[in-house]
Design an enzyme around this catalytic site. Sequence first.
Site, PDB file in Angstrom:
ATOM      1  N   SER A   1      39.487  44.862  49.478  1.00  0.00           N
ATOM      2  CA  SER A   1      40.273  44.633  50.435  1.00  0.00           C
ATOM      3  C   SER A   1      41.629  43.903  51.037  1.00  0.00           C
ATOM      4  O   SER A   1      42.503  43.811  49.477  1.00  0.00           O
ATOM      5  CB  SER A   1      39.673  42.960  51.009  1.00  0.00           C
ATOM      6  OG  SER A   1      39.974  42.481  52.694  1.00  0.00           O
TER       7      SER A   1
ATOM      8  N   TYR B   1      36.146  34.888  49.061  1.00  0.00           N
ATOM      9  CA  TYR B   1      36.102  36.137  48.920  1.00  0.00           C
ATOM     10  C   TYR B   1      36.562  36.991  48.599  1.00  0.00           C
ATOM     11  O   TYR B   1      36.693  38.067  47.866  1.00  0.00           O
ATOM     12  CB  TYR B   1      35.907  36.270  50.366  1.00  0.00           C
ATOM     13  CG  TYR B   1      35.557  38.006  51.169  1.00  0.00           C
ATOM     14  CD1 TYR B   1      34.327  39.275  50.254  1.00  0.00           C
ATOM     15  CD2 TYR B   1      36.538  38.238  51.232  1.00  0.00           C
ATOM     16  CE1 TYR B   1      34.485  40.352  51.020  1.00  0.00           C
ATOM     17  CE2 TYR B   1      36.363  39.953  52.073  1.00  0.00           C
ATOM     18  CZ  TYR B   1      35.448  40.907  51.528  1.00  0.00           C
ATOM     19  OH  TYR B   1      35.172  41.602  51.952  1.00  0.00           O
TER      20      TYR B   1
ATOM     21  N   LYS C   1      37.026  39.917  45.174  1.00  0.00           N
ATOM     22  CA  LYS C   1      37.486  41.242  44.921  1.00  0.00           C
ATOM     23  C   LYS C   1      38.118  41.354  44.273  1.00  0.00           C
ATOM     24  O   LYS C   1      39.080  42.535  43.287  1.00  0.00           O
ATOM     25  CB  LYS C   1      38.059  41.702  46.877  1.00  0.00           C
ATOM     26  CG  LYS C   1      37.233  40.958  48.035  1.00  0.00           C
ATOM     27  CD  LYS C   1      36.266  42.529  47.825  1.00  0.00           C
ATOM     28  CE  LYS C   1      35.253  42.988  48.326  1.00  0.00           C
ATOM     29  NZ  LYS C   1      34.385  43.887  48.088  1.00  0.00           N
TER      30      LYS C   1
HETATM   31  N1  LIG Z   1      34.412  45.510  57.099  1.00  0.00           N
HETATM   32  C1  LIG Z   1      35.407  45.293  56.833  1.00  0.00           C
HETATM   33  O1  LIG Z   1      36.424  44.647  58.098  1.00  0.00           O
HETATM   34  C2  LIG Z   1      35.980  45.461  55.804  1.00  0.00           C
HETATM   35  C3  LIG Z   1      37.357  45.078  54.910  1.00  0.00           C
HETATM   36  C4  LIG Z   1      37.860  45.126  53.843  1.00  0.00           C
HETATM   37  C5  LIG Z   1      36.762  45.114  52.528  1.00  0.00           C
HETATM   38  N2  LIG Z   1      35.549  45.014  53.169  1.00  0.00           N
HETATM   39  C6  LIG Z   1      34.443  45.442  51.841  1.00  0.00           C
HETATM   40  O2  LIG Z   1      33.812  46.687  52.242  1.00  0.00           O
HETATM   41  C7  LIG Z   1      31.635  46.111  52.011  1.00  0.00           C
HETATM   42  C8  LIG Z   1      31.717  47.398  52.528  1.00  0.00           C
HETATM   43  O3  LIG Z   1      31.676  46.735  54.064  1.00  0.00           O
HETATM   44  P1  LIG Z   1      30.747  46.367  55.374  1.00  0.00           P
HETATM   45  O4  LIG Z   1      31.671  46.125  56.296  1.00  0.00           O
HETATM   46  O5  LIG Z   1      30.394  47.901  55.455  1.00  0.00           O
HETATM   47  O6  LIG Z   1      29.950  45.739  55.248  1.00  0.00           O
HETATM   48  P2  LIG Z   1      28.562  45.470  55.700  1.00  0.00           P
HETATM   49  O7  LIG Z   1      27.764  44.000  55.136  1.00  0.00           O
HETATM   50  O8  LIG Z   1      27.789  46.394  57.138  1.00  0.00           O
HETATM   51  O9  LIG Z   1      27.562  46.686  54.165  1.00  0.00           O
HETATM   52  C9  LIG Z   1      27.158  46.102  53.014  1.00  0.00           C
HETATM   53  C10 LIG Z   1      25.938  46.740  53.143  1.00  0.00           C
HETATM   54  O10 LIG Z   1      25.475  46.170  51.150  1.00  0.00           O
HETATM   55  C11 LIG Z   1      23.643  45.726  51.339  1.00  0.00           C
HETATM   56  N3  LIG Z   1      24.425  44.504  50.387  1.00  0.00           N
HETATM   57  C12 LIG Z   1      25.083  43.410  50.282  1.00  0.00           C
HETATM   58  N4  LIG Z   1      24.582  42.369  49.358  1.00  0.00           N
HETATM   59  C13 LIG Z   1      23.624  43.115  48.562  1.00  0.00           C
HETATM   60  C14 LIG Z   1      23.531  43.410  47.610  1.00  0.00           C
HETATM   61  N5  LIG Z   1      23.584  42.635  46.364  1.00  0.00           N
HETATM   62  N6  LIG Z   1      22.344  44.428  46.563  1.00  0.00           N
HETATM   63  C15 LIG Z   1      22.399  45.785  47.404  1.00  0.00           C
HETATM   64  N7  LIG Z   1      22.932  45.601  48.798  1.00  0.00           N
HETATM   65  C16 LIG Z   1      23.429  45.077  49.145  1.00  0.00           C
HETATM   66  C17 LIG Z   1      24.288  44.768  52.689  1.00  0.00           C
HETATM   67  O11 LIG Z   1      22.712  44.904  53.260  1.00  0.00           O
HETATM   68  C18 LIG Z   1      25.197  46.307  53.650  1.00  0.00           C
HETATM   69  O12 LIG Z   1      24.045  47.417  53.893  1.00  0.00           O
HETATM   70  C19 LIG Z   1      32.271  45.108  51.582  1.00  0.00           C
HETATM   71  O13 LIG Z   1      32.515  45.256  50.294  1.00  0.00           O
HETATM   72  C20 LIG Z   1      33.005  44.618  52.320  1.00  0.00           C
HETATM   73  O14 LIG Z   1      33.655  43.450  51.066  1.00  0.00           O
HETATM   74  C21 LIG Z   1      35.336  45.235  54.382  1.00  0.00           C
END
Ligand SMILES: NC(=O)c1ccc[n+]([C@@H]2O[C@H](COP(=O)([O-])OP(=O)(O)OC[C@H]3O[C@@H](n4cnc5c(N)ncnc54)[C@H](O)[C@@H]3O)[C@@H](O)[C@H]2O)c1
Length: 349
Positions: free
Chosen positions: A124, A148, A152
């Site tokens: 991120s 958080y 990362k």
């Molecule tokens: N959305 C954003 O703005 C953003 C920005 C930077 C980084 N990220 C990173 O990208 C990744 C995906 O983000 P997203 O927005 O799709 O989030 P999201 O919550 O929609 O997707 C994450 C998925 O992982 C699953 N999950 C969570 N913990 C888990 C575990 N312990 N075991 C198995 N499954 C698990 C959740 O059920 C979900 O389906 C994350 O790692 C997040 O930190 C997201």
Amino acid sequence: MKVLVTGGAGYIGSMVCIELLNEGHDVFIVDNFSNSEMGTITKIMGITGKMVQYANVDITDRTALEVIFRSYQFDSVIHLAGKKSVSESIENPLQYYYDNLIGTVMLVQLMQQYDVQSIIFSSSATVYHPASICPIQETATLKSSSPYGRTKLAIENFFRELTAAHSNFSVVLLRYFNPIGAHSSGEMGEKPLEVPNNLLPYLMDAVSGKRPILEVFGNDYDTVDGSGVRDFIHVEDLAKGHIKALYYSMQNTGCEAFNLGSGTGYSVLQLIDTFAKVNEIDVPYHIGLRREGDIPVSFADISKAQRFLGWRPNKTLEEMCIDAWRWQLKLLKEQHVEAQIVFPSKKTV
Ligand SMILES: NC(=O)c1ccc[n+]([C@@H]2O[C@H](COP(=O)([O-])OP(=O)(O)OC[C@H]3O[C@@H](n4cnc5c(N)ncnc54)[C@H](O)[C@@H]3O)[C@@H](O)[C@H]2O)c1
């Protein structure tokens, strides 16, 4: 290729799965559905016309995860599973370090044990020092201001040390900026079960009457209109970046970080204005105080991803707003809450 996608039922993961399937790869999803629904997997199959295998498994459950590694030989892992709320991480750092960090360590243990040497990791922009000069390059100082972000950062450090010790391992760190929008089919998009972490879900909640009003945190920053500036990227463009990263990972070892953003900064008020204009709808908002910890401006230098991954984003801010709202309308219809849209819309819902 056979690719294990952790968090593949989530907002970004589901779009990554669609891109993988469209490119002809086999997908196995591991998700505990803590922030997603199993129905998303059916939608992925409906959109692509391809089969997806999946398991309802928590990545910290090493025994359950091992059953999957024992049964399938993966070529690579795209690792998106994890917790992602900055505010929640301040309240519950233990959960964040456990799920994000320990979960990743367990995953990598199994990758080593079962000879899988390539991983694409969802990092991120929050790993960058808050005072980084924009456009932010991958070489900028790393220092995060939340638990958080520090999970990362810790995972990034772990991967750097891992690849230094194991020269045949390949890690691509993708530093996302602000993904928004939804799948252009209108069938899939963000549907957070936990507290939303981003601006757009709050904006759409305000438009649809689920929240009384959108609060804009500060209009006295040194920016074009005083509101904060961010780098919004369409989630489909972001997903395509993972495919390019996968191919890069097949041809390179070591640990390399890439920014995935649009490369352009838009202010929060510009986003609101664009959303209102292209969707012909009013966005009820008011200006509140600055939020502690927010930085005035953040946008990416994406030249490294362009050069080494051969990736570039194509979608405009207008398309991000249109796709996001189309998806939101579908959700509202499913939930039978059309009548709750309280602010005047020039379009029929
Ligand atoms: N959305 C954003 O703005 C953003 C920005 C930077 C980084 N990220 C990173 O990208 C990744 C995906 O983000 P997203 O927005 O799709 O989030 P999201 O919550 O929609 O997707 C994450 C998925 O992982 C699953 N999950 C969570 N913990 C888990 C575990 N312990 N075991 C198995 N499954 C698990 C959740 O059920 C979900 O389906 C994350 O790692 C997040 O930190 C997201």
